[in-house]
Design a protein around this motif. Sequence first.
Motif, PDB file in Angstrom:
ATOM      1  N   ASP A 118       0.851  -1.186   0.000  1.00 13.09           N
ATOM      2  CA  ASP A 118       0.000   0.000   0.000  1.00 13.09           C
ATOM      3  C   ASP A 118       0.891   1.242   0.000  1.00 13.09           C
ATOM      4  OD1 ASP A 118      -1.854   2.001   0.386  1.00 13.09           O
ATOM      5  OD2 ASP A 118      -3.110   0.766   1.685  1.00 13.09           O
ATOM      6  N   GLY A 119       0.758   2.049  -1.037  1.00  8.93           N
ATOM      7  CA  GLY A 119       1.601   3.235  -1.166  1.00  8.93           C
ATOM      8  C   GLY A 119       1.389   4.253  -0.061  1.00  8.93           C
ATOM      9  N   LYS A 120       0.167   4.346   0.462  1.00 10.95           N
ATOM     10  CA  LYS A 120      -0.113   5.312   1.525  1.00 10.95           C
ATOM     11  C   LYS A 120       0.632   4.945   2.814  1.00 10.95           C
ATOM     12  CE  LYS A 120      -4.719   6.350  -0.272  1.00 10.95           C
ATOM     13  NZ  LYS A 120      -6.179   6.311   0.001  1.00 10.95           N
ATOM     14  N   LEU A 121       0.590   3.660   3.171  1.00 10.12           N
ATOM     15  CA  LEU A 121       1.300   3.239   4.381  1.00 10.12           C
ATOM     16  C   LEU A 121       2.805   3.434   4.239  1.00 10.12           C
ATOM     17  CD1 LEU A 121      -0.602  -0.067   5.283  1.00 10.12           C
ATOM     18  CD2 LEU A 121      -0.949   2.226   6.201  1.00 10.12           C
ATOM     19  N   LEU A 122       3.343   3.072   3.087  1.00 16.85           N
ATOM     20  CA  LEU A 122       4.781   3.238   2.881  1.00 16.85           C
ATOM     21  C   LEU A 122       5.187   4.709   2.921  1.00 16.85           C
ATOM     22  CD1 LEU A 122       7.450   1.830   2.261  1.00 16.85           C
ATOM     23  CD2 LEU A 122       6.918   2.046  -0.176  1.00 16.85           C
ATOM     24  N   PHE A 123       4.334   5.573   2.357  1.00 15.03           N
ATOM     25  CA  PHE A 123       4.623   7.011   2.393  1.00 15.03           C
ATOM     26  C   PHE A 123       4.616   7.543   3.823  1.00 15.03           C
ATOM     27  CE2 PHE A 123       2.929  11.356   2.502  1.00 15.03           C
ATOM     28  CZ  PHE A 123       3.945  12.020   1.819  1.00 15.03           C
ATOM     29  N   LEU A 124       3.638   7.119   4.631  1.00 10.90           N
ATOM     30  CA  LEU A 124       3.586   7.561   6.026  1.00 10.90           C
ATOM     31  C   LEU A 124       4.819   7.096   6.801  1.00 10.90           C
ATOM     32  CD1 LEU A 124      -0.171   6.965   6.929  1.00 10.90           C
ATOM     33  CD2 LEU A 124       0.965   9.147   6.468  1.00 10.90           C
ATOM     34  N   PHE A 125       5.234   5.862   6.573  1.00 12.99           N
ATOM     35  CA  PHE A 125       6.398   5.326   7.296  1.00 12.99           C
ATOM     36  C   PHE A 125       7.671   6.082   6.919  1.00 12.99           C
ATOM     37  CE2 PHE A 125       9.913   2.316   7.693  1.00 12.99           C
ATOM     38  CZ  PHE A 125       9.792   1.960   9.025  1.00 12.99           C
ATOM     39  N   VAL A 126       7.917   6.266   5.634  1.00 11.26           N
ATOM     40  CA  VAL A 126       9.125   6.981   5.185  1.00 11.26           C
ATOM     41  C   VAL A 126       9.096   8.436   5.636  1.00 11.26           C
ATOM     42  CG1 VAL A 126      10.425   7.714   3.148  1.00 11.26           C
ATOM     43  CG2 VAL A 126       9.460   5.421   3.245  1.00 11.26           C
ATOM     44  N   ALA A 127       7.916   9.065   5.572  1.00 13.08           N
ATOM     45  CA  ALA A 127       7.795  10.451   6.034  1.00 13.08           C
ATOM     46  C   ALA A 127       8.084  10.566   7.525  1.00 13.08           C
ATOM     47  CB  ALA A 127       6.399  10.985   5.719  1.00 13.08           C
ATOM     48  N   GLY A 128       7.646   9.580   8.314  1.00  7.45           N
ATOM     49  CA  GLY A 128       7.936   9.606   9.748  1.00  7.45           C
ATOM     50  C   GLY A 128       9.418   9.467  10.048  1.00  7.45           C
ATOM     51  N   ILE A 129      10.100   8.554   9.359  1.00  9.43           N
ATOM     52  CA  ILE A 129      11.543   8.387   9.553  1.00  9.43           C
ATOM     53  C   ILE A 129      12.287   9.666   9.170  1.00  9.43           C
ATOM     54  CG2 ILE A 129      13.573   7.103   8.777  1.00  9.43           C
ATOM     55  CD1 ILE A 129      11.842   5.484  10.609  1.00  9.43           C
ATOM     56  N   PHE A 130      11.920  10.246   8.029  1.00  9.81           N
ATOM     57  CA  PHE A 130      12.576  11.471   7.572  1.00  9.81           C
ATOM     58  C   PHE A 130      12.317  12.633   8.531  1.00  9.81           C
ATOM     59  CE2 PHE A 130      12.320  15.462   5.220  1.00  9.81           C
ATOM     60  CZ  PHE A 130      13.574  15.505   4.611  1.00  9.81           C
ATOM     61  N   LEU A 131      11.075  12.762   8.981  1.00 13.12           N
ATOM     62  CA  LEU A 131      10.728  13.876   9.863  1.00 13.12           C
ATOM     63  C   LEU A 131      11.434  13.766  11.211  1.00 13.12           C
ATOM     64  CD1 LEU A 131       8.959  16.401  10.138  1.00 13.12           C
ATOM     65  CD2 LEU A 131       7.143  14.938  11.035  1.00 13.12           C
ATOM     66  N   PHE A 132      11.608  12.552  11.722  1.00 10.64           N
ATOM     67  CA  PHE A 132      12.265  12.397  13.018  1.00 10.64           C
ATOM     68  C   PHE A 132      13.749  12.753  12.944  1.00 10.64           C
ATOM     69  CE2 PHE A 132      14.680   9.810  16.039  1.00 10.64           C
ATOM     70  CZ  PHE A 132      14.110  10.224  17.231  1.00 10.64           C
ATOM     71  N   HIS A 133      14.430  12.284  11.923  1.00 15.01           N
ATOM     72  CA  HIS A 133      15.879  12.486  11.849  1.00 15.01           C
ATOM     73  C   HIS A 133      16.255  13.903  11.412  1.00 15.01           C
ATOM     74  CE1 HIS A 133      17.308   8.421  12.712  1.00 15.01           C
ATOM     75  NE2 HIS A 133      16.259   7.972  12.049  1.00 15.01           N
ATOM     76  N   PHE A 134      15.344  14.606  10.736  1.00 17.57           N
ATOM     77  CA  PHE A 134      15.643  15.960  10.292  1.00 17.57           C
ATOM     78  C   PHE A 134      14.780  17.001  10.998  1.00 17.57           C
ATOM     79  CE2 PHE A 134      16.934  13.240   6.785  1.00 17.57           C
ATOM     80  CZ  PHE A 134      18.189  13.730   6.486  1.00 17.57           C
ATOM     81  N   ALA A 135      14.247  16.647  12.159  1.00 12.56           N
ATOM     82  CA  ALA A 135      13.373  17.582  12.880  1.00 12.56           C
ATOM     83  C   ALA A 135      14.131  18.816  13.341  1.00 12.56           C
ATOM     84  CB  ALA A 135      12.741  16.868  14.081  1.00 12.56           C
ATOM     85  N   ASN A 136      15.379  18.655  13.751  1.00 15.90           N
ATOM     86  CA  ASN A 136      16.148  19.799  14.256  1.00 15.90           C
ATOM     87  C   ASN A 136      16.401  20.828  13.174  1.00 15.90           C
ATOM     88  OD1 ASN A 136      17.616  21.398  15.975  1.00 15.90           O
ATOM     89  ND2 ASN A 136      19.486  20.200  15.838  1.00 15.90           N
ATOM     90  N   SER A 137      16.789  20.378  11.987  1.00 19.05           N
ATOM     91  CA  SER A 137      17.058  21.324  10.896  1.00 19.05           C
ATOM     92  C   SER A 137      15.772  21.894  10.317  1.00 19.05           C
ATOM     93  CB  SER A 137      17.877  20.635   9.798  1.00 19.05           C
ATOM     94  OG  SER A 137      17.185  19.495   9.310  1.00 19.05           O
TER      95      SER A 137
END
Length: 418
Positions: A118-137
């Motif tokens: 499911d593309g929606k679930l995969l998008f949410l998961f990747v967006a969460g990983i990206f948002l967590f690691h780049f939250a400071n910047s």
Amino acid sequence: GKNCSILQEMDVIQKQDENCYCYVQNRTIHLQYLWSTIQIKVNSRERFRFEPISEKNNCQNSETVFEFVACAVQILWKPETCTETFLSIKQYGEDICFKIQPFKIEPYVVRVKREMLDGKLLFLFVAGIFLFHFANSLSRSAKFFYLSGVILGVLALLVFVLLTLKRFIPRHSTFWILMSGSWMVSLYFIYCFKENIQWLWSEHKNYLLGYFLAVGITSFAICYQRGPLTTELSITLFTWTLQLTAFVLIYFGVTIPQVAYAVIAVSLCSKGLCYPLGAACHIARKMKHHFKSKKLMFKYLTEEEYREQGESETIRALEELRSFCRSPDFPSWIAVSKLQAPHRFAAFVLGSPHVSPAETKAHDEQYGIGSFFLEEQLFETRAQLKQEEPANSVHEEDEENENEMHTQIPFPYATELL
């Protein structure tokens, strides 16, 4: 009290009377279904009513206020009739039951299939990983601040309005009570919007687009007027909010909750290990620099050093040649048979100079100070300078300096002679 039909994967059911259907989840966990969903599609040529069935039909049995409000709104929130509907179910979510109420005696078809990725679930998961690691910047970026304001205004309008009017609320306790209530109401409306987005888009597309456009422009204007965050406290709070949002996206981006918990724990540990990893990288760079070979340093020689080095290297090479000629491996008879002056070669091997006195005298007469070759070169250069003076009177001084430089380069003894 009516029994519902149990749906299975790859089922195609055709009926024309009112009936309810349930999909019971498979409790066995398989990692290949991490981003898998079950797609249920109901279509008919005539209009019908699609009504989800909740396990808690009596709102009086609700344990919390939020459950009571959710149950009451769910009873009142009934979508209008349609000819086609679509339902997406997570692989390891709750059991889903719904009722189909046709208005005319017309067959409808219920299809069940599995979507492995499911593309929606995969998008949410990747967006969460990206948002967590780049939250400071991202929290320090002005563009992301405006984008976050627009998204917050569209999805949680009450929270955005409350944050805008924070300066007019005197007490902090009152503000946080209102904020908690606003978040609860906003989260529930987000849930209702997610569950009925297809019906809203098909039936009320113009109103939905108008809401997005009006609220989005207003939110951007308010955020632009206030400007991005400047204080470290507000930036830190914004960073924590982004990281918490990232955890929510990771949790809803997979179908297995245990995997979501593991990914969140690993992400937290990776943030805690950033300092030891940074120290290890710094030590590795120091060790690499310590064991790395030093760069070669080139030094330009002066003319006197060049002559001294040439003389010393010539003497060293001649000594090596003599040593080689004296060694037993040297083919002496073959070399003697090819030489025009074997006696001179033998004298050189025994230590005599490689140049005779007569050759040294002839070289000095031809190329030394006061030689005919040097005087001829000097007089030719002066004649050329005198011929070029009338044509280049404007740049006379610059060209004389340039010609003197060219004269000094090939004949280093010209200055001493003049």
